[in-house]
Design a protein around this motif. Structure first.
Motif, PDB file in Angstrom:
ATOM      1  N   THR A  31       0.833  -1.207   0.000  1.00 50.36           N
ATOM      2  CA  THR A  31       0.000   0.000   0.000  1.00 50.36           C
ATOM      3  C   THR A  31       0.867   1.256   0.000  1.00 50.36           C
ATOM      4  N   ALA A  32       0.322   2.310  -0.564  1.00 52.01           N
ATOM      5  CA  ALA A  32       0.940   3.632  -0.559  1.00 52.01           C
ATOM      6  C   ALA A  32      -0.173   4.672  -0.596  1.00 52.01           C
ATOM      7  N   PHE A  33      -0.051   5.683   0.252  1.00 54.87           N
ATOM      8  CA  PHE A  33      -1.071   6.729   0.316  1.00 54.87           C
ATOM      9  C   PHE A  33      -2.468   6.144   0.552  1.00 54.87           C
ATOM     10  N   GLY A  34      -2.498   5.092   1.361  1.00 56.31           N
ATOM     11  CA  GLY A  34      -3.771   4.552   1.788  1.00 56.31           C
ATOM     12  C   GLY A  34      -4.454   3.602   0.835  1.00 56.31           C
ATOM     13  N   LYS A  35      -3.793   3.203  -0.233  1.00 55.61           N
ATOM     14  CA  LYS A  35      -4.414   2.246  -1.147  1.00 55.61           C
ATOM     15  C   LYS A  35      -3.342   1.366  -1.779  1.00 55.61           C
ATOM     16  N   PRO A  36      -3.749   0.213  -2.332  1.00 55.84           N
ATOM     17  CA  PRO A  36      -2.755  -0.682  -2.951  1.00 55.84           C
ATOM     18  C   PRO A  36      -2.019   0.023  -4.084  1.00 55.84           C
ATOM     19  N   VAL A  37      -0.748  -0.289  -4.224  1.00 57.06           N
ATOM     20  CA  VAL A  37       0.041   0.277  -5.313  1.00 57.06           C
ATOM     21  C   VAL A  37      -0.589  -0.063  -6.662  1.00 57.06           C
TER      22      VAL A  37
END
Length: 381
Positions: free
Chosen positions: A273-279
């Motif tokens: 995850t990145a910034f609250g969601k999956p990459v």
């Protein structure tokens, strides 16, 4: 559906064999990668284990101790090796390159002497073509073999020899007539126990770090004339006849490696995850992987066509050059794009994508560089 479980028409009847190959690769290759990388070669016991379960000389007739299969069996093994993330075991050279040279060109007596031992793993095979001063230009080799009665006396040096550190039998490209150009090249099988043969260092490489790659030296090595493969002066022709299979083997590994890395990257980006969601949710990730999956699918279709042609005896030199060129160029792009999606972890060798990135770079060089492939193809245009 993961790319790696797509079924090829040429392998439709090989499910049981694929399971054997997959089980062996997972059990005998995967756990030892760091150990082999540290020592720059696999353990000799690996070859004996492979012989015991019937994974050596798969396409050699049973009368010579082989598996009695076809190149399809070879391709399945190389695919499963690639999918296991292994680049250390030089089985493709032993099975797919050296054994065919012996089968096609050695005398009947020598075939019966050597091939059963290739099948059991008692003998490990290598082929020595490249020299410190001669790579793609095989006509430029300097290693000499001079006839002396019932022997040839060999002097010279070879480098970049896969399986060179452990090999018991090496097919050596030599000049038997230094003034005849390509017609002066011959192939002679050298048993490494012969006086005057010596091994140099195991070479340090940026990839394939666990693969046994060595320098070999020949100092007045007296080899029985019976070890000549075929006839004098036919070595260049023999090399040209066998190189299409070598290049196809490289393509098999490239496509299987491509599919595997795409699968791994899809799984990683969906879990990370990145910034609250999956990459994977980011458009750039999805578009990059869409392109990578398409590249892999196109490469697979072309490869399968070439394997089928090869099984029918129809794959020619330009065709093999095309599939080698296309798949190796594509795998380098795909793996590099996938590594980017791993971020900093993609540069860590504990991640398979990092090792794959370093390993696949050589594919554009070995078996003939991409530039040589283009030259071969252009001659037919």
């Amino acid at each position: 559906m993961p790319l790696q479980i797509q079924k090829s028409a040429w392998a439709e009847d090989l499910d049981d064999f694929r399971e054997l190959a997959r089980t062996f690769c997972q059990k005998e290759l995967v756990p030892h990668q760091e150990h082999w990388s540290a020592r720059k070669q696999v353990d000799r016991e690996l070859w004996s284990k492979a012989g015991e379960v019937g994974l050596l000389t798969l396409s050699v007739p049973e009368e010579y101790g082989g598996g009695g299969g076809t190149f399809a069996h070879e391709a399945v093994l190389y695919e499963e090796q690639a999918r296991a993330g292994d680049s250390a075991w030089g089985v493709s050279v032993h099975n797919g390159i050296v054994a065919p040279y012996l089968l096609q060109y050695a005398s009947e007596e020598k075939k019966r002497e050597w091939l059963p031992k290739f099948a059991s793993g008692e003998l490990i095979g290598a082929i020595a073509m490249t020299e410190p001063g001669a790579g793609s230009d095989l006509q430029g080799i300097k290693t000499r073999a001079v006839r002396d009665g019932d022997f040839y006396v060999i002097n010279g040096a070879k480098t970049f020899v896969t399986n060179g550190g452990l090999a018991d039998l090496v097919v050596v490209a030599v000049k038997t007539d230094p003034d005849a150009g390509a017609k002066g090249v011959s192939l002679i099988a050298v048993e490494t126990s012969t006086p005057g043969f010596r091994r140099g260092r195991l070479l340090d490489k940026i990839g394939l770090t666990g693969q046994d790659t060595a320098e070999l030296f020949f100092d007045d090595v007296r080899v029985p004339a019976a070890n000549l493969l075929g006839t004098e002066g036919q070595g260049f022709v023999q090399l040209m006849q066998q190189l299409p299979q070598e290049r196809l083997i490289i393509a098999v590994g490239a496509v299987a490696g491509m599919e595997t890395v795409v699968d791994q990257t899809i799984a990683y980006t969906k879990a990370r995850t990145a910034f609250g969601k999956p990459v994977f949710a980011f458009q750039n990730t999805k578009f990059t992987l869409a392109e990578a999956a398409t590249e892999a699918a196109v490469a697979r279709a072309f490869l399968d066509q070439c394997v089928e042609r090869h099984l029918r005896g129809e794959l020619d030199v330009p065709g093999a050059a095309m599939v080698k060129l296309w798949t190796t160029e594509r795998v380098n792009k795909v793996v590099d794009d996938c590594l980017q999606l791993f971020g900093g972890y993609g540069y860590m060798t504990e991640y398979p994508v990092a090792r794959a990135w370093a390993d696949v770079r050589i594919s554009r060089i070995l078996g003939g560089t991409s530039e040589i492939m283009k030259e071969i193809i252009s001659r037919t245009l």
